[in-house]
Design an enzyme around this catalytic site. Structure first.
Site, PDB file in Angstrom:
ATOM      1  N   SER A  44       7.583 -91.397   9.865  1.00 39.67           N
ATOM      2  CA  SER A  44       6.927 -91.461   8.553  1.00 39.67           C
ATOM      3  C   SER A  44       7.587 -90.569   7.510  1.00 39.67           C
ATOM      4  CB  SER A  44       5.449 -91.090   8.697  1.00 39.67           C
ATOM      5  OG  SER A  44       4.820 -91.943   9.615  1.00 39.67           O
ATOM      6  N   ASN A  46      12.938 -98.509  16.627  1.00 45.84           N
ATOM      7  CA  ASN A  46      12.879 -97.065  16.921  1.00 45.84           C
ATOM      8  C   ASN A  46      14.235 -96.558  17.416  1.00 45.84           C
ATOM      9  OD1 ASN A  46      11.523 -94.544  17.156  1.00 45.84           O
ATOM     10  ND2 ASN A  46      11.296 -94.854  19.359  1.00 45.84           N
ATOM     11  N   ARG A  63      17.725 -94.543  17.361  1.00 44.27           N
ATOM     12  CA  ARG A  63      17.812 -93.131  16.945  1.00 44.27           C
ATOM     13  C   ARG A  63      19.247 -92.635  16.920  1.00 44.27           C
ATOM     14  NH1 ARG A  63      12.769 -90.153  15.976  1.00 44.27           N
ATOM     15  NH2 ARG A  63      11.206 -91.740  16.371  1.00 44.27           N
ATOM     16  N   ARG A 122      14.858 -89.400  -2.109  1.00 47.30           N
ATOM     17  CA  ARG A 122      15.256 -88.226  -2.903  1.00 47.30           C
ATOM     18  C   ARG A 122      14.222 -87.891  -3.978  1.00 47.30           C
ATOM     19  NH1 ARG A 122      21.512 -89.524  -4.240  1.00 47.30           N
ATOM     20  NH2 ARG A 122      21.375 -87.442  -5.142  1.00 47.30           N
TER      21      ARG A 122
HETATM   22  P1  GDP Z   1      10.200 -89.033  10.860  1.00 54.73           P
HETATM   23  O1  GDP Z   1      10.189 -89.796  12.145  1.00 54.73           O
HETATM   24  O2  GDP Z   1       8.846 -88.586  10.432  1.00 54.73           O
HETATM   25  O3  GDP Z   1      11.199 -87.959  10.878  1.00 54.73           O
HETATM   26  O4  GDP Z   1      10.623 -90.086   9.755  1.00 54.73           O
HETATM   27  P2  GDP Z   1      12.074 -90.442   9.152  1.00 54.73           P
HETATM   28  O5  GDP Z   1      12.441 -89.508   8.067  1.00 54.73           O
HETATM   29  O6  GDP Z   1      13.053 -90.617  10.253  1.00 54.73           O
HETATM   30  O7  GDP Z   1      11.756 -91.841   8.511  1.00 54.73           O
HETATM   31  C1  GDP Z   1      11.200 -92.905   9.267  1.00 54.73           C
HETATM   32  C2  GDP Z   1      11.432 -94.193   8.543  1.00 54.73           C
HETATM   33  O8  GDP Z   1      10.786 -94.136   7.272  1.00 54.73           O
HETATM   34  C3  GDP Z   1      12.892 -94.482   8.280  1.00 54.73           C
HETATM   35  O9  GDP Z   1      13.117 -95.844   8.452  1.00 54.73           O
HETATM   36  C4  GDP Z   1      13.077 -94.079   6.836  1.00 54.73           C
HETATM   37  O10 GDP Z   1      14.122 -94.787   6.214  1.00 54.73           O
HETATM   38  C5  GDP Z   1      11.722 -94.373   6.219  1.00 54.73           C
HETATM   39  N1  GDP Z   1      11.393 -93.465   5.091  1.00 54.73           N
HETATM   40  C6  GDP Z   1      11.522 -92.116   5.064  1.00 54.73           C
HETATM   41  N2  GDP Z   1      11.168 -91.602   3.854  1.00 54.73           N
HETATM   42  C7  GDP Z   1      10.792 -92.654   3.096  1.00 54.73           C
HETATM   43  C8  GDP Z   1      10.322 -92.780   1.745  1.00 54.73           C
HETATM   44  O11 GDP Z   1      10.174 -91.815   1.008  1.00 54.73           O
HETATM   45  N3  GDP Z   1      10.015 -94.046   1.318  1.00 54.73           N
HETATM   46  C9  GDP Z   1      10.171 -95.148   2.134  1.00 54.73           C
HETATM   47  N4  GDP Z   1       9.860 -96.344   1.649  1.00 54.73           N
HETATM   48  N5  GDP Z   1      10.623 -95.068   3.411  1.00 54.73           N
HETATM   49  C10 GDP Z   1      10.928 -93.845   3.888  1.00 54.73           C
HETATM   50  P1  PGA Z   2       9.976 -88.260  14.830  1.00 54.06           P
HETATM   51  O1  PGA Z   2      10.382 -87.584  16.213  1.00 54.06           O
HETATM   52  O2  PGA Z   2       8.670 -87.652  14.484  1.00 54.06           O
HETATM   53  O3  PGA Z   2      11.079 -87.831  13.948  1.00 54.06           O
HETATM   54  O4  PGA Z   2       9.869 -89.727  14.950  1.00 54.06           O
HETATM   55  C1  PGA Z   2      10.291 -88.095  17.465  1.00 54.06           C
HETATM   56  C2  PGA Z   2       8.889 -88.330  17.946  1.00 54.06           C
HETATM   57  O5  PGA Z   2       7.926 -87.761  17.407  1.00 54.06           O
HETATM   58  O6  PGA Z   2       8.766 -89.091  18.911  1.00 54.06           O
HETATM   59 MN    MN Z   3      12.313 -87.341  12.523  1.00 61.20          MN
END
Ligand code: GDP
Ligand code: PGA
Ligand code: MN
Ligand code: MN
Length: 612
Positions: free
Chosen positions: A266, A392, A394, A520
């Site tokens: 997210s 998913n 990575r 950004r």
């Molecule tokens: P994490 O797992 O919480 O670290 O999330 P990530 O930063 O890896 O993002 C997960 C997914 O959400 C990816 O496919 C990103 O491209 C998308 N994503 C992250 N930030 C944004 C944002 O600000 N807007 C949108 N629409 N998608 C986002």
């Molecule tokens: P994520 O990390 O939060 O960046 O997706 C791995 C996880 O929580 O499984």
């Molecule tokens: Mn992450």
């Protein structure tokens, strides 16, 4: 079996408690040999993994791996926190008695590593010398070489971390046995997998997966579940699924630090790797401290809330990562970084990699490309719309490869925390940002985080659910006790952080487009939050927090339709009033929820009614 004693001697592993632990599980799992791992073994292990076909080269200094097709995400249902005390049972931790789970896991592990090497991976989940380092030491035993290679990237690894312990028994005992992945009944009634943290014995027993989130025991099982339990038991700290960033204002010379929890997939990693928008880049710089885990404590000297990232690398979502959304992520997986990709699309003849959103269209010449399962893309029917990469999929890379890594990321002190934010994928109701200045209301807000489930966990993508503080999959003990502990730790700080709830994912009800461009541009609401904390802006008070006025939000150099902006800066009162009923039910499930949290809930509910 080679002589375990001899292998440990040769590696200079002197800690007698670790030695006994290794011997016990080498016998139980029936491993053919034992090998102790230091970070300096990385190059050799990479070579061996390529030779064994576990990794493929994806160009110079990049590697590709594919996991078993039924083993691509964390399993929340099969994850259990076990203890010797039933009062540790919560709603989300799948609590079971330790006396039941330990023998069950031992039965599954018995003989299950036959013929394999058992790698001994001593690790530290903290910058060396950090005040929480005593809770951060562990040893992972694993029968999978790719897991070792991931651990070397995600944690500080080496025998010195266990040899130097004051109390030789004070390490987390983490055992990972892969099992026969093709015969584990993943997702069926006969599922054999179990991922168990025996929290009050500081023992982690994971059987039946080699996917990162289930198999990298330092990262998730220790860094989150065990850390949370230890932080509560010691009354000293919080272990949270948070990113942690620094924002430097070149004009004033000031540094700020923000941490925050969003459910898996997210936006944490993207936020941490954020390059400031071009129009703001001359003034602001964002630095990366952590993207998935933060441990928080009150610093004895200054009395302030401090945070650090226990990890040493990034395990990032590939999907939609490209030059526009996240140039820093692409740089961190460039050739020569020794990064490892998992389950993306791969062209073994050219070494190229691809995933959905990497470019607008997939590579035009399909020749040689394999999808994440290894099937040739060229054999696909024209109407086959299945993604090339797993949603998913990575990348794994060390912090040193991240272009915006903070200069002091490895410093033992950690950093003072100015703000704590919560967020997630919420298609309506949640505005771009709402700030909360009261501690209990901030904790209440985290506890009622509602967001859509993602592909980072098996099963339920898109379903709305509550995910308290984004910790639902990592909750280690009862939620009411957790809320009280959170209030206690943060409440003890001399200067209170400001809280906020953010949402980059609100969508248009008709065509479904994201109302906020995100990535950004997410720096903009965060700058507003810091200004609010500094008293430089006032915002607009609502029942659910303070939201920015259009004039206060710095939109320089950015295009957003006026109607979209208006929507994300407004409160949908009927939806919120409906939400309050759901929250009441949600909070009502938890035992021992502090009265302060219920009071916060009632304050927000009556403020909404007054406004309506
Ligand atoms: P994490 O797992 O919480 O670290 O999330 P990530 O930063 O890896 O993002 C997960 C997914 O959400 C990816 O496919 C990103 O491209 C998308 N994503 C992250 N930030 C944004 C944002 O600000 N807007 C949108 N629409 N998608 C986002
Ligand atoms: P994520 O990390 O939060 O960046 O997706 C791995 C996880 O929580 O499984
Ligand atoms: Mn992450
Ligand atoms: Mn995570």
């Amino acid at each position: 079996m080679n002589d375990v004693e001899a292998a440990l001697d040769a590696a200079g592993l002197t800690n007698p408690e670790v030695r006994a632990f290794v011997k016990e599980y080498a016998e139980l799992t029936g491993a053919a040999r034992v090998e102790v791992v230091n970070a300096s073994d990385d190059a050799r292990l990479l070579e061996e993994a390529v030779e064994a076909g576990e990794l493929e080269r994806a160009g110079e200094g990049r590697y590709y791996s594919r996991s078993y097709h039924k083993d691509t995400a964390r399993s929340e249902e099969r994850t259990i926190v076990a203890t010797n005390n039933e009062s540790d049972r919560g709603v989300y931790n799948n609590w079971r008695p330790a006396s039941e789970m330990k023998p069950m896991l031992h039965d599954r592990m018995r003989g299950a590593s036959e013929g394999k090497t058992m790698y001994v991976v001593p690790y530290l989940m903290a910058p060396a010398g950090n005040t929480l380092a005593p809770w951060a030491t562990g040893v992972e035993l694993t029968d999978a070489r790719t897991v070792v290679l991931h651990m070397i990237r995600m944690a500080r690894v080496g025998v010195q971390f266990v040899n130097e312990l004051d109390d030789p028994a004070s390490f987390v005992r983490a055992v990972h046995v892969t099992g026969d992945l093709e015969h584990l009944g993943q997702g069926t009634d006969a599922d054999q997998r179990y991922f168990v943290t025996v929290a009050d014995e500081r023992t982690i027993l994971h059987f039946g997966s080699s996917y990162g989130g289930n198999a990298l025991l330092g990262k998730i099982a220790h860094g989150l579940r065990q850390g949370a339990y230890d932080g509560w038991a010691s009354k000293k700290f919080l272990a949270e699924q948070y990113m942690l960033i620094g924002i430097h204002d070149k004009e004033t010379g000031k540094d700020y630090h923000i941490c925050g929890g969003f459910p898996s997939a997210s936006g944490k990693t993207n936020l941490a790797m954020m390059a400031a928008p071009d129009a703001l880049g001359d003034r602001y710089h964002v630095s990366f401290y952590g993207d998935d885990i933060a441990w928080l404590w009150v610093d004895e000297e200054s009395g302030r809330l401090y945070g650090m990232n226990p990890e040493y690398g990034v395990f990032g979502v590939a999907k939609d990562t490209n030059e526009n959304t996240n140039p820093n992520a692409l740089a961190s997986v460039a050739e020569g970084t020794d990064c490892i990709f998992t389950n993306i699309a791969f062209n073994p003849s050219t070494g190229e990699v691809w995933w959905e959103g990497r470019t607008k269209e997939p590579p035009a010449d399909r020749h040689g490309w394999l999808d994440w399962t290894g099937a040739p893309i060229a054999d696909r029917k024209d109407n086959d719309t299945a993604p090339w990469a797993h949603p998913n999929s990575r990348f794994t890379t060390t912090l040193d490869n991240v272009p915006n890594i903070a200069d002091d990321y490895d410093a033992p002190a950690g950093v003072p925390i100015d703000a704590i934010i919560f967020g997630g994928r919420t298609r309506d109701r949640e505005p771009l940002i709402r700030a909360i200045t009261d501690l209990a209301e901030g904790v209440y807000d985290g506890l009622t985080l509602g967001a859509e489930a993602t592909s980072a966990a098996e099963g339920k993508e898109g379903v709305l659910r509550y995910d308290p503080m984004s910790n639902r999959p990592f909750m280690a003990y009862g939620e009411g006790d957790y809320a009280q502990h959170y209030l206690d730790v943060v409440g003890a700080a001399s200067e209170q952080p400001i809280f906020a709830h953010v949402n980059w994912f609100q969508r248009d009800a008709e065509d479904g487009h994201f109302l906020w461009p995100g990535y950004r541009d997410n720096l903009r609401p965060l700058l507003w939050l810091l200004q609010l904390k500094n008293g430089e802006v006032k915002g607009r008070s609502t029942a659910v927090g303070i939201i920015p006025t259009e004039e206060e939000l710095n939109l320089e150099g950015m295009d957003i339709p006026a109607a979209d902006l208006e929507r994300i800066l407004s409160i949908d009162k009927p939806r919120w009033q409906q939400e309050m009923g759901f929250r009441e039910e949600h909070l009502g499930q938890f035992e021992r929820m502090p009265e302060a949290i219920w009071e916060a809930h009632r304050r927000v509910a009556s403020a909404l009614d007054d406004e309506a």
